[in-house]
Design a protein around this motif. Structure first.
Motif, PDB file in Angstrom:
ATOM      1  N   GLY A 143      27.569  -8.270  12.667  1.00 46.71           N
ATOM      2  CA  GLY A 143      27.042  -8.217  13.828  1.00 46.71           C
ATOM      3  C   GLY A 143      27.543  -6.948  14.778  1.00 46.71           C
ATOM      4  N   ASP A 144      29.237  -6.731  14.572  1.00 48.08           N
ATOM      5  CA  ASP A 144      29.659  -6.077  14.849  1.00 48.08           C
ATOM      6  C   ASP A 144      30.575  -5.222  14.166  1.00 48.08           C
ATOM      7  N   GLY A 145      29.669  -4.755  13.082  1.00 46.04           N
ATOM      8  CA  GLY A 145      30.604  -4.323  11.620  1.00 46.04           C
ATOM      9  C   GLY A 145      31.758  -4.434  11.435  1.00 46.04           C
ATOM     10  N   GLU A 146      32.487  -5.299  11.836  1.00 44.54           N
ATOM     11  CA  GLU A 146      34.050  -5.944  11.330  1.00 44.54           C
ATOM     12  C   GLU A 146      33.837  -6.364   9.958  1.00 44.54           C
ATOM     13  N   SER A 147      35.190  -6.477   9.557  1.00 41.78           N
ATOM     14  CA  SER A 147      34.950  -7.118   7.869  1.00 41.78           C
ATOM     15  C   SER A 147      34.736  -9.087   8.485  1.00 41.78           C
ATOM     16  N   VAL A 148      33.992  -9.883   7.208  1.00 40.40           N
ATOM     17  CA  VAL A 148      34.067 -11.172   7.894  1.00 40.40           C
ATOM     18  C   VAL A 148      34.670 -11.697   7.093  1.00 40.40           C
ATOM     19  N   SER A 149      35.057 -12.908   8.167  1.00 44.80           N
ATOM     20  CA  SER A 149      36.171 -13.499   7.532  1.00 44.80           C
ATOM     21  C   SER A 149      36.205 -15.463   8.017  1.00 44.80           C
ATOM     22  N   THR A 150      34.525 -15.660   8.073  1.00 41.62           N
ATOM     23  CA  THR A 150      34.051 -16.541   7.642  1.00 41.62           C
ATOM     24  C   THR A 150      32.775 -16.557   7.600  1.00 41.62           C
ATOM     25  N   VAL A 151      32.379 -17.763   6.991  1.00 43.24           N
ATOM     26  CA  VAL A 151      30.651 -17.915   6.137  1.00 43.24           C
ATOM     27  C   VAL A 151      30.313 -19.580   5.983  1.00 43.24           C
ATOM     28  N   ALA A 152      29.496 -20.132   6.666  1.00 40.05           N
ATOM     29  CA  ALA A 152      29.015 -21.352   6.106  1.00 40.05           C
ATOM     30  C   ALA A 152      27.340 -21.167   5.702  1.00 40.05           C
ATOM     31  N   ILE A 153      26.858 -22.902   5.571  1.00 38.03           N
ATOM     32  CA  ILE A 153      25.538 -22.282   5.590  1.00 38.03           C
ATOM     33  C   ILE A 153      24.849 -23.684   5.488  1.00 38.03           C
ATOM     34  N   SER A 154      23.754 -23.406   6.737  1.00 35.25           N
ATOM     35  CA  SER A 154      22.707 -24.895   7.118  1.00 35.25           C
ATOM     36  C   SER A 154      23.021 -26.146   5.714  1.00 35.25           C
ATOM     37  N   PRO A 155      22.773 -27.041   6.356  1.00 34.37           N
ATOM     38  CA  PRO A 155      23.271 -28.673   5.053  1.00 34.37           C
ATOM     39  C   PRO A 155      21.806 -28.446   4.523  1.00 34.37           C
ATOM     40  N   CYS A 156      20.300 -27.770   5.488  1.00 30.69           N
ATOM     41  CA  CYS A 156      19.275 -27.539   4.151  1.00 30.69           C
ATOM     42  C   CYS A 156      19.272 -27.068   3.349  1.00 30.69           C
TER      43      CYS A 156
END
Length: 1045
Positions: free
Chosen positions: A539-552
């Protein structure tokens, strides 16, 4: 916060005598994990591969993986067929395949290592050659021809006889100046030159030696004094022609008989000299139509390109196979360069191996004719150290085993899926048509030599993977999104409903990755092993630091280094939520009104009692280091380097609660276990803190790491936390006791950890290594003492090997016979007391398995169900050479068989049953006379259901008096157990079966009715007391877990 003092006396704990033994301070290995094997290694060293034809149908290629050799079958698609055992005591330095054996030299005496030369056959050690006692140099090359085995060291050549493996002689090269006699170009032999070898030196000379007499015959001088050292020697298919490559770049094809150059080429440069040469021997490949002979391939160890030359009419470049292997990166993180190229004899196939941990075969079969081959087979792994690991979770129906697949992301910009069941199923997830894209931009064009040897296809891949998240609940397998799809669409127009509708029927992406210094998170299809459709920007254009996926499996959450958290829909690729949510103008006006009201003193006092968060507020101020979604998609949890843990409403995006640990510590990572609803946080003060998601309270803190925590994970059952720190130690903490129960030291720090969903394996990546190491869990099959240990007991263990030598499978690791270690584990620490009942006021259940007393309740139904419907039939007569199933073994003597039959007669069995019944009856009567029925009840508990049912049926009323009435004594025994408040569920089962069998006798006897009434009184009283206790405990637990309290 200390607990308040109760207003009633506390119940004292039962005092149990236990012997405290001084814990042993001796260092030990891991008691929980045993080394298993290392996966992901194909050709990680600079040792060239060895090839040999296997009959007339296939070839076998042997590569070195450190201290073991791996042999691949070319006909089976480079399928792994052998891994040598035992592994060598030191790293392998040279290999050669000859007939049915593979010779391997190992060790470097200059580093203090032992040295040897072994011969392997079908993966097993077959012979060992005796080395000279004065050999103080590593063997760099092995050559076998005729009746000789030749080993080339730095300044000397050792010779053995191939028939007897006896050492024959040693050849020393002489030097005019110091260092000129170093053998830099290796040794080779040529057809029709009997007992002759050619030796390439640093001063550019090529010496011809007769190894039978040990004499120097002739010396071939370089064409010019500035050619440099010899880097490679290779005989050509034409007789008496030898290709010689020099370090300054020239390549000369020399006629050995006349000592005159035939062809001179500038095949290399000073920075990238030619280090390997091979000639095509099938008589084709040259000329405009590819029907002439005379093709040569050259490569360098500092580049990844293979150059093909047409040697007709003075020689010219036919084509360049660009980026056949990765070139070395500038920062040396990614290994690269070609270690060897070789045309297979009589085949239009060339095999290449590189330092990028890959082995490839290429074939010339394109029509119309192309001077550059296409890829035929490939086996590879990570070309750089592994950065992150994750076991693939099971989907909703359990189709994918939780320990079958392991995902790994490396510094070489690749994402691999490793199969732990079959090595051939492991594959790299595709990132699209990389070679086609490179051809469009000119990287693979014939005129692209100006790009230099550092041209690589990896520049077209996604950046280095730093974090992996996966969920298979919406993965469509091989049928997900059929046909060609866009890859990592970064456009803002995601209005194509057809794609979303199609994915709704077939499934969509199931893996999301974060990349180093890149603002885009990328999706992947696991079932199709390829890149996905979407790339999600922070959202702020900065580099990605972490990701996650919902259990569904429907939503992907992306955290940035600037503190933003955004949620995207994996099916449509659209942005769905921001944490905190963006306020509408109406919500913004309402927020300002609330802020004005908060100026009132009364509202200030009220706000102190309960913290509330306004919509749109609560954004992290520093990089987000972890994101978690609860199993019901109600709450999203994020942590950051700002030291705060935030709990967000998953639907509205508003901040619900917050835990602030700043400025005490910064949070570097988090791990969540849905089974126990606990979340663990790794902090920069080298601690791990565990928080209960329901109560938002810190329940455990684990200290002891001497360096930064590289990675950590929960065990599959949520009982342990396994952490790897920079001090090269892997520690295991037990959550219920908060004790350090296991720790072991590795040679190098472990950078990534993953625990399989079934609990069978612990996977780890070691700093600087290309492979993934696997340990097995001993506790699945045997009891492992988990007492608290100290730092003095932490010992160093050997890492798992590629061959699996020294490692153990699940069964072997669990049942290894190590009496000394078991005695040490049992003797150290505090001996655990065995107490049947903690307190007389507590209702205690029995230790009898549930299935046993449940079977006793339904024994009649089970017997009726298992009753045979018809008499067994004699089996049909089989041929005379096939023994019938269940027939007597002919190896057993007939006398023993008759004795067994006599021992198993019906009379003997009946007599044994009668003796058992008499033993039970006598115990019941003896215990009845003394008033203590403990021995009788313990004996009855040890019986199987069928035997217990028979014993209960055999109870009789005796002679009519109370002393001999077995039914009366049985009721008194159950009543005494009920009064003692022990074996509650077993007592109920026994009484149910007893009344079912002897109801008529009980109703006809007054003494039995009186005893049964006494039992019923105690039963009713105990039932009411137990009901009150369970209700009270349930209310207290519900009160404590209620969010309102």
């Amino acid at each position: 916060m200390p607990h308040s003092e109760p207003d009633r006396p506390l119940t004292k704990r039962q005092k149990v005598d236990a012997v405290v033994k001084a814990p042993s301070a001796a260092k030990r290995g891991s008691t929980i994990f045993a080394p298993f094997r290392t996966i992901g290694l194909v050709s990680p060293t600079g040792v060239p591969f060895a090839s040999i034809p296997l009959g007339k149908t296939t070839f076998q290629i042997t590569t070195s993986v450190g201290r073991a050799l791996q042999t691949y079958d070319l006909k089976r698609g480079l399928n792994l067929v052998f891994v040598t055992r035992p592994q060598t005591p030191a790293d392998i330095t040279a290999t050669y395949a000859w007939k049915e054996k593979v010779f391997a030299a190992w060790g470097d005496p200059r580093s203090g290592e032992p040295q040897g030369l072994w011969a392997f056959q079908r993966g097993k050690k077959a012979a060992e050659l005796q080395l000279p006692a004065d050999l103080d140099q590593p063997i760099k090359q092995i050559l076998i021809f005729g009746s000789w085995i030749v080993a080339c060291a730095s300044t000397r050549v050792e010779v053995w006889k191939s028939a007897t493996l006896e050492h024959y002689t040693t050849i020393f090269t002489a030097a005019v100046k110091k260092g000129d006699n170093e053998i830099t170009g290796g040794v080779c032999n040529m057809p029709t030159f009997l007992n002759k070898i050619f030796v390439g030196r640093r001063d550019g000379w090529v010496e011809i030696w007769n190894i039978s007499t040990g004499k120097l015959i002739y010396t071939i001088l370089p064409p010019t004094p500035d050619c440099g050292a010899v880097t490679c020697l290779q005989p050509s298919p034409a007789l008496s022609l030898l290709a010689i490559a020099y370090s300054e770049g020239p390549l000369v094809i020399q006629n050995v008989l006349t000592d005159k150059p035939v062809v001179r080429l500038n095949a290399g440069t000073e920075d990238a000299p030619v280090t390997c040469i091979s000639f095509r021997s099938d008589g084709q490949g040259a000329g405009q139509d590819g029907r002439k002979d005379g093709v040569m391939a050259t490569a360098t160890s500092v580049g990844g390109d293979v150059t093909f030359w047409d040697l007709n009419k003075g020689g010219r470049i036919m084509g360049v196979l660009r980026s056949a292997h990765n070139p070395p990166s500038h920062n040396k993180d990614v290994r690269g360069g070609i270690s060897k190229v070789e045309f297979l004899p009589g085949q239009p196939v060339i095999v290449t191996s590189g330092l990028d941990n890959s082995l490839k075969s290429w074939i010339f079969d394109e029509s119309p004719f192309s001077p550059v081959p296409r890829i035929l087979h490939m086996r590879s792994g990570h070309a750089a150290p592994v950065r992150c690991l994750q076991f693939l979770p099971s989907d909703f129906d359990g189709a994918e085993g939780g320990n079958k697949w392991l995902l790994s992301g490396g510094r070489d910009r690749s994402l691999w899926g490793w199969s732990l069941r079959r090595d051939g199923q492991s594959a790299e997830l595709s990132q699209g048509a990389i070679r086609k894209k490179a051809r469009k931009i000119g990287l693979l064009a014939d005129g692209s030599l100006s790009h230099g040897p550092t041209t690589t296809l990896d520049d077209l891949k996604a950046p280095e993977i730093t974090c992996i998240a996966s969920s298979l609940n919406r993965d469509g397998g091989m049928g997900a999104m059929p046909g060609k799809q866009m890859i990592w669409d970064k456009g803002n127009d995601k209005t194509k409903l057809s794609s979303a509708q199609l994915s709704g029927m077939t499934g969509w992406e199931s893996v999301v990755t974060a990349h180093k210094d890149d603002p885009w998170a990328r999706t992947w299809f696991w079932g199709r092993k390829r890149a996905g459709r979407w790339a999600f920007k922070t959202g702020d254009g900065e580099s990605v630091s972490t990701v996650a996926i919902s259990p569904c499996g429907t939503f992907a959450l992306v955290g940035s280094s600037g503190g933003s958290v955004d949620m995207f829909n994996l099916q449509s690729g659209r942005h769905r939520q921001r944490f905190p949510s963006r306020l509408t103008p109406a919500q913004l006006r309402q927020l300002k009104m609330q802020q004005l009201k908060a100026l009132d003193e009364v509202n200030k006092l009220q706000s102190r009692s309960k913290t509330t968060f306004a919509p749109g507020t609560g954004r992290h101020t520093k990089a987000v280091t972890g994101i978690v979604v609860d199993p019901l998609n109600r709450t999203a949890i994020s942590c950051s380097l700002d030291g705060k843990i935030k709990f967000w409403d998953f639907v509205t995006g508003n901040l619900v609660d917050e835990i602030d640990w700043a400025p005490m510590t910064k949070i570097t990572a988090c791990r969540y276990h849905p089974g126990n609803n606990l979340i663990a946080f790794a902090c920069d003060d080298h601690s791990i803190r565990v928080v209960d998601v329901e109560t938002k309270q810190t329940i455990r803190e684990f200290w002891g790491c001497r360096g930064d925590i590289n990675d950590f994970c929960f065990s599959n059952d949520g009982r342990w936390i396994v952490a790897a720190s920079q001090d090269s130690i892997i520690r295991v903490w037990d959550l219920p006791t908060s004790h350090l129960i296991d720790a072991f030291r590795l040679e190098k720090p472990c950078t990534a950890l993953a625990f399989s969903a079934t609990g069978e394996y612990l996977a780890g990546a070691v700093e600087g290594d290309l492979g993934v190491q696997l340990w097995t869990n001993r506790t699945l099959f045997t009891h492992v003492p988990t007492r608290q240990i100290s730092d003095k007991e932490i010992g160093q263990v050997a890492a798992p090997t590629t061959s699996g030598e020294g490692g153990q499978g699940l069964i072997e690791a669990a049942f290894e016979a190590d009496v000394e270690e078991q005695a040490e584990d049992d003797g150290g620490g505090l001996a655990a007391p065995v107490v049947d009942q903690l307190s007389a006021d507590m209702m205690t259940l029995s230790l009898v398995p549930k299935s046993r007393w449940q079977t006793l309740l339904h024994i009649d139904l089970i017997k009726a169900r298992n009753k045979p419907k018809e008499a067994p039939k004699a089996p049909e007569k089989a041929p005379f050479f096939l023994p019938s199933v269940g027939a007597a073994n002919s190896l057993v003597p007939a006398a023993e068989t008759r004795e067994d039959e006599a021992g198993g007669s019906r009379l003997t069995q009946f007599d044994r049953t009668t003796r058992n019944q008499q033993a039970l009856t006598s115990k019941l009567l003896v215990c009845g006379a003394s008033g203590d029925y403990t021995d009788f009840l313990e004996h009855l508990k040890s019986l199987p259901p069928s035997a217990a049912d028979l014993e209960l049926r055999s109870l009789s009323i005796g002679d009519g008096d109370d002393a001999s009435n077995e039914l009366l004594h049985f009721i008194h025994a159950l009543t005494s157990r009920l009064v003692a408040r022990r074996d509650y569920e077993l007592t109920q089962a026994w009484m149910t079966v007893f009344l079912r069998l002897h109801f008529d006798l009980v109703m006809a006897n007054e003494s039995l009715l009186e005893a049964l009434g006494e039992w019923k009184e105690f039963q009713g009283r105990e039932r009411e007391r137990l009901d009150d206790l369970v209700g009270y405990c349930g209310g207290v637990v519900g009160f404590l877990r209620s969010p309102r309290t």
